[in-house]
Design a protein around this motif. Structure first.
Motif: not given
Length: 219
Positions: A28-40, A82-88
């Protein structure tokens, strides 16, 4: 003897519940973190990475996560991955949101991903069946899908690309069922490894649904 057996079963159940709880918490935490990175990344209109950097980043960070999965450093590696994957996902979201029906496509893909995850997880949690027999089939299937995806990318084969996306949706849903079953039945004892498996499966389903829905909408 019966008391010893009951104690062993109770210990196994307690261990499985702990792994399950830690896995869902970290997921749950990593999904939120990834979503924030993706949104940014989407908000800042950051560029998509070349395919070779994407693969290098994914496999490199996956290796580090696996290398340190039994230590506290493994959690940092999970967030890096997960942050890297969010960036993509950021540039991908901008691509689809620029379309006429882009918002609907993104929300439908999100909803489909959520339904897939919740239904597969619920099936494993409530039935408590052992789906470990699916492991080899899913592993081989993902390798085949990955190789086919590379072929579709390099040779620009739209039909094959769509077929690969459909394969990833089905296979990744199966992985969620298999991984959750492994946790419930004591076959998985490392919550970092379980979190990465579930996260990557969710990522694959979402990205694959975006492509399928975009094509279905003539976009």
């Amino acid at each position: 003897r019966w008391m010893t057996s009951d104690t062993a079963v109770g210990t196994t159940v307690s261990s499985s519940n702990r792994v399950l709880r830690n896995t869902y918490w970290l997921l749950g935490i990593t999904l939120m973190f990834s979503a924030l990175v993706a949104g940014f990344a989407a908000q800042m209109n950051m560029p998509a990475l070349p395919w070779y950097l994407t693969l290098a980043g994914f496999f490199g960070l996956s290796y580090l996560t696996s290398r340190f999965e039994n230590s506290g450093a493994g959690i940092l590696c999970v967030f890096a991955l997960t942050g890297f994957m969010g960036y993509t996902i950021g540039p991908l979201l901008n691509h689809y949101l620029s379309m006429a029906q882009g918002g609907q496509i993104v929300m439908t893909a999100f909803g489909g991903t959520a339904i897939s995850f919740l239904s597969m997880s619920a099936l494993a949690l409530f039935t408590k069946r052992d789906f470990s027999f699916m492991g080899k089939f899913l592993f081989v299937g993902l390798i085949v899908a990955f190789v086919a995806g590379l072929a579709a990318f390099f040779f620009e084969m739209t039909a094959l690309s769509l077929a690969v996306s459909a394969m990833f949706v089905l296979l990744s849903s199966g992985v969620i069922l298999w991984q959750t079953s492994q946790i419930v039945n004591g076959g998985e004892t490392n919550y970092i490894r379980a979190t990465v498996t579930l996260f990557v499966s969710i990522y694959n389903i979402f990205v694959s649904l975006l492509q399928l829905l975009g094509f279905a909408s003539d976009e």
